[in-house]
Write an enzyme that holds these catalytic residues in place. Structure first.
Site, short mmCIF file in Angstrom:
data_model
loop_
_atom_site.label_atom_id
_atom_site.label_comp_id
_atom_site.label_asym_id
_atom_site.label_seq_id
_atom_site.Cartn_x
_atom_site.Cartn_y
_atom_site.Cartn_z
N CYS A 1 0.86 -1.27 -0.08
CA CYS A 1 0.12 0.02 -0.15
C CYS A 1 0.87 1.36 0.01
O CYS A 1 1.94 1.07 -0.09
CB CYS A 1 -0.90 -0.02 1.19
N ASP A 2 0.11 2.38 0.01
CA ASP A 2 1.08 3.42 -0.01
C ASP A 2 2.07 3.84 1.02
O ASP A 2 3.25 4.18 0.82
CB ASP A 2 -0.06 4.81 0.07
#
Lengths: 145, 482
Positions: free
Chosen positions: B398-399
């Site tokens: 994810c980010d």
């Protein structure tokens, strides 16, 4: 660990105007206890603005968080339940928020693990959606351990 | 008879063939990914060098001091760091750089190839160690174990690479020198390219030019006023041909960077600029050798030579050092070399591209599949995995690499455990830090473009929810069947 960290960080409200506001309100306990800074709140909002609602991890449940760029002083978590759901981008309705503040990407895995046990237990989640006091939330979490 | 036997042997193991080919392609892609992100540093160094070395365009002793350390330390460390990172993320990057410094200090030439080996090796070591101790660190001790494991293993790697590299370099140097002397004895100079071109790309260019060819050239010059030896390894033609071929037929990023490299190489005379491109696609060395040979053949044919060693080996230095009456020979030699290398390299790149296109095609098919409605995506995926190899590592990305991906990985790990599957590693990362060793990358659909940009060659599963997604259920079913 989840129950310990959540103590005193559990709040309930009826209605909030925007999703941005829901993140701010949900993060307020962590902010006032100096677990996070105002920057981290902005980072979490920016994360949704840029990447969309991927923090809505299950129907009705959001886990606002962002990469720690100095805004997280101490690993912590807070809980907010909004009676009338808030609309996040991509039309996602949310009424439970877990604001996650992680110092680094590995130090909080026990916390994540507890959270995961909680979220995948459908019975407990159903009860959580009807909880309206801190003690109820804590005892639900403790019932898992 | 032996032919028949061989043929039979092959036909008995048909299923092995594609995997070897796939492996070679994977290695090629790995080299490219290790070199390309660092081309900018090569260009910075090339500009600096072309300008400020004593034989450069505006010599400057003070600024010239950066040249040596930058090529000795900066560039190899970057390659090793990137190589380590590709294998084991940030921790691998640190290990790779630690290992490379041992090589760098232990040798007296820039350690590029060595760095490209030790970097991934360092990453591999720490990855294995991490797998070994995974889930065995008492809570609260993660930080100290993580830091000291790199510290202690890195210390060992640093010493080993330092002690190992000296003798290796010495042997390579000796072997090369005697090979060159033997080839000079034959009198057929084009053969020299067989040694020159690989040696140059290993950054031994100054060693062979200043150590072997220039002394030979000076002897000739005393007698004849010029020498062909000044040209055998310094011809800028083959490098020009190679970079032109990359400009037209290389991968997308190579196409964009090669023109800049041409300016610094051909006009500025800094040959190092084309070395990374050869290291990316090692087969192109054939084009370099062919071009080098043709160049020497043309120089010999015209009996052309230079009056001194061209340093840097730019086209301007060549023309400035060409004695009267030799211009036709020298210019033809450079141009023919460029043309031959261009032709051969273009063929190599085009053949390679066909296979790349296949890979692109498969990835674009996967992409279009993943874009279809969830329900359909499932069925495609199921059909897909049925044919894939064993899965040993699944990376959730994810980010930030801390929140949703960690939650997704933890939840999925629990589900695997419930099914009694323990030989699959499930970890969480920031998208850009997902290690090359992952078999499957799981990412939210909003982040899938970023994941494809960073890991286009990998199998990427896009999901709507890190916690509970039909695609993940499908994957779980698939894994528990295997």
């Amino acid at each position: 660990m989840l129950a310990d960290l959540l103590k005193g960080n559990i709040y309930f409200t009826d209605e909030l105007p925007t999703w941005e506001e829901s993140i701010k309100v949900a993060a307020a306990p962590l902010l006032s206890k100096r677990f996070i800074t105002e920057d981290y709140v902005q980072d979490m909002i920016k994360n949704v603005q840029i990447n969309g609602s991927y923090i809505v991890i299950a129907p009705g449940i959001a886990m606002p968080h962002a990469q720690n760029q100095g805004g997280v002083l101490k690993t912590g978590i807070s809980f907010l339940k909004v009676e009338n759901s808030v609309t996040y981008p991509e039309d996602k309705e949310v009424n439970i928020l877990f604001v996650l503040a992680a110092e680094d990407s590995n130090g909080h895995l026990e916390l994540i693990s507890d959270l995961s046990s909680l979220l995948i237990d459908e019975d407990v989640m159903e009860q959580l959606k009807h909880a309206n006091a801190e003690e109820e939330v804590i005892s639900l979490i403790n019932s898992l351990e | 008879m032996t032919n028949v036997a061989n043929f039979e042997e092959h036909s008995h193991t048909p299923e092995k063939k594609p995997s070897v080919r796939a492996k070679i392609q994977a290695v090629g892609g790995f080299l490219t990914n290790m070199v390309l992100p660092n081309i900018g540093a090569f260009i910075a160094w090339g500009i600096l060098t072309a300008l400020f070395i004593p034989t450069g365009w505006i010599p400057n002793e003070q600024l010239g001091e950066i040249v040596g350390p930058a090529i000795t330390y900066l560039l190899p460390l970057l390659l090793a760091y990137t190589g380590g990172r590709m294998v084991a993320g940030q921790r691998g990057a640190v290990m790779g750089a630690i290992g490379a410094i041992g090589l760098i200090v232990g040798s007296d030439i820039p350690m590029f190839l060595g760095a490209m080996i030790i970097g991934p090796l360092g990453g591999y070591v720490i990855k294995k160690f991490d797998q070994l101790i995974e889930n065995r660190i008492p809570a609260g001790f993660e930080m100290i174990v993580n830091n000291f494991s790199i510290g202690i293993l890195g210390f060992g790697l640093m010493i080993v690479s330092f002690l190992f590299i000296g003798p290796v370099i010495e042997n390579v140097n000796d072997a090369m020198t005697s090979a060159i002397q033997a080839l000079v004895q034959t009198g057929f100079l084009p053969l020299l390219s067989l040694v020159n071109e690989p040696a140059k790309v290993l950054f031994l260019n100054n060693v062979i030019d200043q150590g072997i060819y220039y002394p030979l050239g000076m002897q000739d010059t005393l007698e004849a006023g010029k020498s062909i030896f000044f040209t055998v390894a310094s011809n800028p033609g083959p490098g020009l041909g190679l970079l032109l071929a990359f400009t037209l037929f290389g991968t997308k990023i190579a196409r964009r960077t090669a023109p800049g490299a041409i300016v610094i190489h051909f006009l500025g005379g800094i040959h190092e600029l084309y070395f990374p491109y050869v290291l990316m696609k090692p087969l192109t060395i054939i084009g370099m050798i062919a071009g080098g040979m043709s160049g020497i053949a043309v120089f010999s044919f015209f009996d052309a030579g230079l009056v001194a060693g061209p340093s840097p080996g730019s086209i301007f230095a060549y023309l400035a050092l060409t004695p009267r009456g030799n211009f036709l020979g020298i210019i033809s030699g450079v141009l023919v070399a460029a043309a031959v290398t261009f032709a051969v390299t273009s063929i190599i790149l085009k053949l390679d591209k066909n296979t790349d296109d296949e890979a692109d095609l498969t990835s674009s098919i996967a992409k279009s599949q993943s874009m279809k409605a969830e329900g359909k995506q499932l069925m495609n995926f199921a059909a897909d995995t049925a044919t894939t190899q064993e899965i040993s590592k699944i990376s959730f990305a994810c980010d930030a690499g801390a929140g949703s991906s960690a939650l997704g990985a933890t939840t999925f790990r629990k589900k695997l455990q419930k099914k009694g599957i323990s030989d699959i590693e499930v970890k969480h990362y920031r998208i850009e830090d997902v290690p090359e060793s992952s078999d499957i990358i799981v990412v939210h659909k909003n982040l899938s473009d970023r994941a494809r940009m960073a890991h286009g060659d990998k199998k990427i599963i896009t999901i709507e929810s890190y916690l509970n997604d039909p695609s993940l259920d499908e994957l779980l079913d698939q894994l528990s069947k295997d």
